[in-house]
Motif scaffolding. Structure first.
Motif, mmCIF file in Angstrom:
data_model
loop_
_atom_site.group_PDB
_atom_site.id
_atom_site.type_symbol
_atom_site.label_atom_id
_atom_site.label_comp_id
_atom_site.label_asym_id
_atom_site.label_seq_id
_atom_site.Cartn_x
_atom_site.Cartn_y
_atom_site.Cartn_z
ATOM 1 N N GLN A 175 49.489 38.332 42.842
ATOM 2 C CA GLN A 175 48.057 38.163 42.594
ATOM 3 C C GLN A 175 47.908 36.845 41.861
ATOM 4 O O GLN A 175 48.309 36.726 40.712
ATOM 5 N N CYS A 225 45.339 38.949 47.097
ATOM 6 C CA CYS A 225 46.668 39.557 46.960
ATOM 7 C C CYS A 225 47.497 39.169 48.185
ATOM 8 O O CYS A 225 47.014 39.240 49.317
ATOM 9 N N TRP A 260 44.573 49.069 46.205
ATOM 10 C CA TRP A 260 43.983 48.426 45.037
ATOM 11 C C TRP A 260 43.711 49.526 44.007
ATOM 12 O O TRP A 260 43.084 50.549 44.323
ATOM 13 N N CYS A 264 46.911 45.093 42.749
ATOM 14 C CA CYS A 264 47.267 45.273 44.145
ATOM 15 C C CYS A 264 48.654 45.935 44.157
ATOM 16 O O CYS A 264 49.515 45.587 43.328
#
Lengths: 115, 117
Positions: free
Chosen positions: B6, B23, B36, B92
């Motif tokens: 990320q 991500c 997520w 993520c």
């Protein structure tokens, strides 16, 4: 439906000591996973328990061990605590049946501080 | 080993506006799941949305949707009509579909989302 609960909320230990953290899984779930979340980082997988046996393990030393009980609750034990073990410890439960698994639902975590 | 990246440590959005969190991931597997998660200051990790790699259609959950680009190994989260309650850390995560993986979630480092009035 009861969610995932963890105890205690906070804990302070001294380097070299041992600690036990507890987790009660969500109703209907049979699998418990443990994660370590250091400050400012994403959680890291420690291990998972299914049918009272370890079902997978991340890159953690043997001094991290666990148990799962017949009611699917679980304990995480850490021996010979080090300063780097200071972190938020998250427990997540899920339902595993054959190859299929539900999503993991997390508890609120236990904040461990090692001094 | 799979890695999740990320690249945005912090993002800011005004209330009612739209924001996209990025991500990317690295894997050699063809069958996997992407997620997520949201972690508010209360610390409890909450599942926001999930995507199965074998599905081409992007997942949607109310104001949350994803843009899944399997070839590019990209999985972004779009939050529409942002609300103050959306302020949190967003992670993520990748999960292998292999049985012997322990179904471990592999998380990125997170993006802190600030929502301003």
């Amino acid at each position: 439906e009861t969610g995932v609960t963890q105890s205690p909320t906070h804990l302070i230990k001294t380097r070299g000591q041992q600690v036990t953290l507890r987790c009660s899984s969500q109703s209907g779930h049979n699998t418990v996973s443990w994660y370590q979340q250091a400050l400012g980082q994403g959680p890291q997988f420690i291990f998972q328990y299914y049918r009272e046996e370890e079902n997978g393990r991340g890159n953690f030393p043997p001094r991290f061990s666990g148990l799962q009980f017949p009611n699917y609750s679980s304990e995480l034990n850490v021996n010979a605590l080090e300063l780097d073990d200071s972190a938020l410890y998250l427990c997540a439960s899920s339902f595993l049946l054959g190859r299929d698994t539900s999503e993991q639902y997390f508890g609120p975590g236990t904040r461990l501080t090692v001094t | 080993a799979q890695t999740v990246t990320q690249s945005q440590p912090e993002m800011s959005v005004q209330e009612a506006e739209t924001v996209t969190l990025s991500c990317t991931y690295d894997t050699s597997e063809s069958d996997y799941y992407l997620f997520w998660y949201k972690q508010p200051p209360s610390r409890q990790m909450i599942l926001v949305i999930r995507q199965e790699a074998y599905k081409q259609q992007n997942a949607t959950e109310n104001r949350f949707s994803v843009n899944f680009q399997k070839a590019a190994k990209s999985f972004s989260l779009k939050i529409s009509d942002s609300q103050l309650g959306d302020a949190a850390m967003y992670f993520c995560a990748y999960r292998s579909a292999r049985i012997n993986s322990g179904y471990a979630l592999n998380f990125g480092k997170g993006t802190s989302l600030l929502v301003t009035p």
